[in-house]
Design a protein around this motif. Structure first.
Motif, short mmCIF file in Angstrom:
data_model
loop_
_atom_site.label_atom_id
_atom_site.label_comp_id
_atom_site.label_asym_id
_atom_site.label_seq_id
_atom_site.Cartn_x
_atom_site.Cartn_y
_atom_site.Cartn_z
N PRO A 4 0.82 -1.22 0.00
CA PRO A 4 0.00 0.00 0.00
C PRO A 4 0.85 1.27 0.00
N GLN A 5 2.00 1.24 0.67
CA GLN A 5 2.87 2.42 0.72
C GLN A 5 3.44 2.74 -0.66
N THR A 6 3.93 1.73 -1.40
CA THR A 6 4.52 1.99 -2.71
C THR A 6 3.44 2.36 -3.72
N GLN A 7 2.25 1.80 -3.58
CA GLN A 7 1.17 2.15 -4.48
C GLN A 7 0.70 3.57 -4.24
N GLN A 8 0.72 4.01 -3.01
CA GLN A 8 0.21 5.33 -2.66
C GLN A 8 1.09 6.44 -3.20
N ASN A 9 2.42 6.31 -3.07
CA ASN A 9 3.28 7.40 -3.50
C ASN A 9 3.96 7.14 -4.83
N GLY A 10 3.78 5.98 -5.40
CA GLY A 10 4.33 5.67 -6.70
C GLY A 10 5.83 5.44 -6.73
N LEU A 11 6.46 5.36 -5.59
CA LEU A 11 7.90 5.15 -5.53
C LEU A 11 8.21 3.74 -5.05
N LYS A 12 9.24 3.16 -5.65
CA LYS A 12 9.66 1.83 -5.23
C LYS A 12 10.61 1.96 -4.05
N ASP A 13 10.35 1.21 -2.99
CA ASP A 13 11.22 1.21 -1.82
C ASP A 13 12.38 0.27 -2.10
N ILE A 14 13.61 0.78 -2.06
CA ILE A 14 14.80 -0.01 -2.35
C ILE A 14 15.46 -0.40 -1.05
N LYS A 15 15.72 -1.70 -0.89
CA LYS A 15 16.39 -2.19 0.32
C LYS A 15 17.87 -1.83 0.24
N VAL A 16 18.36 -1.16 1.29
CA VAL A 16 19.76 -0.74 1.34
C VAL A 16 20.58 -1.82 2.04
N ASN A 17 21.71 -2.17 1.43
CA ASN A 17 22.61 -3.17 1.97
C ASN A 17 23.09 -2.77 3.36
N LEU A 18 23.15 -3.72 4.27
CA LEU A 18 23.58 -3.46 5.65
C LEU A 18 24.96 -2.84 5.71
N ARG A 19 25.89 -3.32 4.90
CA ARG A 19 27.25 -2.77 4.89
C ARG A 19 27.24 -1.29 4.52
N LEU A 20 26.40 -0.93 3.57
CA LEU A 20 26.29 0.47 3.15
C LEU A 20 25.68 1.32 4.27
N LYS A 21 24.69 0.77 4.97
CA LYS A 21 24.10 1.49 6.12
C LYS A 21 25.18 1.78 7.17
N LEU A 22 25.97 0.75 7.50
CA LEU A 22 27.02 0.93 8.51
C LEU A 22 28.05 1.95 8.06
N ALA A 23 28.48 1.87 6.81
CA ALA A 23 29.47 2.81 6.29
C ALA A 23 28.96 4.24 6.32
N THR A 24 27.70 4.45 5.96
CA THR A 24 27.16 5.82 5.96
C THR A 24 26.95 6.32 7.39
N LEU A 25 26.63 5.43 8.31
CA LEU A 25 26.54 5.85 9.71
C LEU A 25 27.91 6.28 10.23
N TRP A 26 28.97 5.54 9.89
CA TRP A 26 30.32 5.94 10.31
C TRP A 26 30.72 7.26 9.65
N ALA A 27 30.34 7.47 8.39
CA ALA A 27 30.65 8.74 7.72
C ALA A 27 29.91 9.89 8.41
N SER A 28 28.66 9.67 8.77
CA SER A 28 27.89 10.70 9.49
C SER A 28 28.53 11.00 10.84
N PHE A 29 28.93 9.94 11.53
CA PHE A 29 29.62 10.11 12.82
C PHE A 29 30.87 10.97 12.64
N MET A 30 31.65 10.68 11.59
CA MET A 30 32.89 11.42 11.35
C MET A 30 32.63 12.90 11.11
N PHE A 31 31.60 13.23 10.32
CA PHE A 31 31.28 14.63 10.08
C PHE A 31 30.99 15.35 11.39
N LEU A 32 30.13 14.74 12.21
CA LEU A 32 29.80 15.36 13.49
C LEU A 32 31.02 15.47 14.39
#
Length: 143
Positions: A4-32
């Protein structure tokens, strides 16, 4: 998969790889991590203390600067390690480094803590807790 969520807004929800999530969290941590220290330079007396060879209660020595570099190198390398290490080592490394950096981030509030430092430390701890959470929930092979 049409939910229902993807039908409502017309956007496909893309599953993000866990490794990429961790790497971006570390990058965010570094900026702060870097910007909180950078903004500290704008606090009254900070530059004078640095010119006098002091940071907080520490003398600025080669050893101090080496330790400071090590403290930013470890989370910087975690951006790469989160993508490159094998799963078991990746999980353990992310959890252990994040656990160590929680009190380290809070230590920056010792002494005179301004609002930007408190907000930065709070967000850093939230990011580190997210790293621990994602790494802890690392998908297992079903047998």
């Amino acid at each position: 998969m049409n939910t229902p969520q993807t039908q409502q807004n017309g956007l496909k929800d893309i599953k993000v790889n866990l490794r990429l999530k961790l790497a971006t969290l570390w990058a965010s941590f570094m900026f702060l991590y870097i910007y909180v220290d950078y903004f500290h330079l704008f606090m009254p007396g900070a530059l004078e203390d640095m010119l006098a060879g002091k940071v907080f209660v520490f003398d600025i020595t080669q050893e101090f600067l080496l330790a400071a570099l090590a403290s930013v190198t470890i989370p910087a390398l975690m951006i790469f390690f989160s993508v490159a290490l094998p799963a078991k080592m990746n999980r353990r490394t992310n959890i252990s480094i994040a656990v160590v950096y929680i009190p380290y981030s809070l230590f920056n509030l010792a002494g005179e803590a301004w609002m930007h430092m408190m907000l930065g430390a709070f967000i850093e701890v939230v990011i580190l807790c997210l790293i621990i959470h994602y790494a802890w929930k690392w998908p297992r092979i079903e047998t």
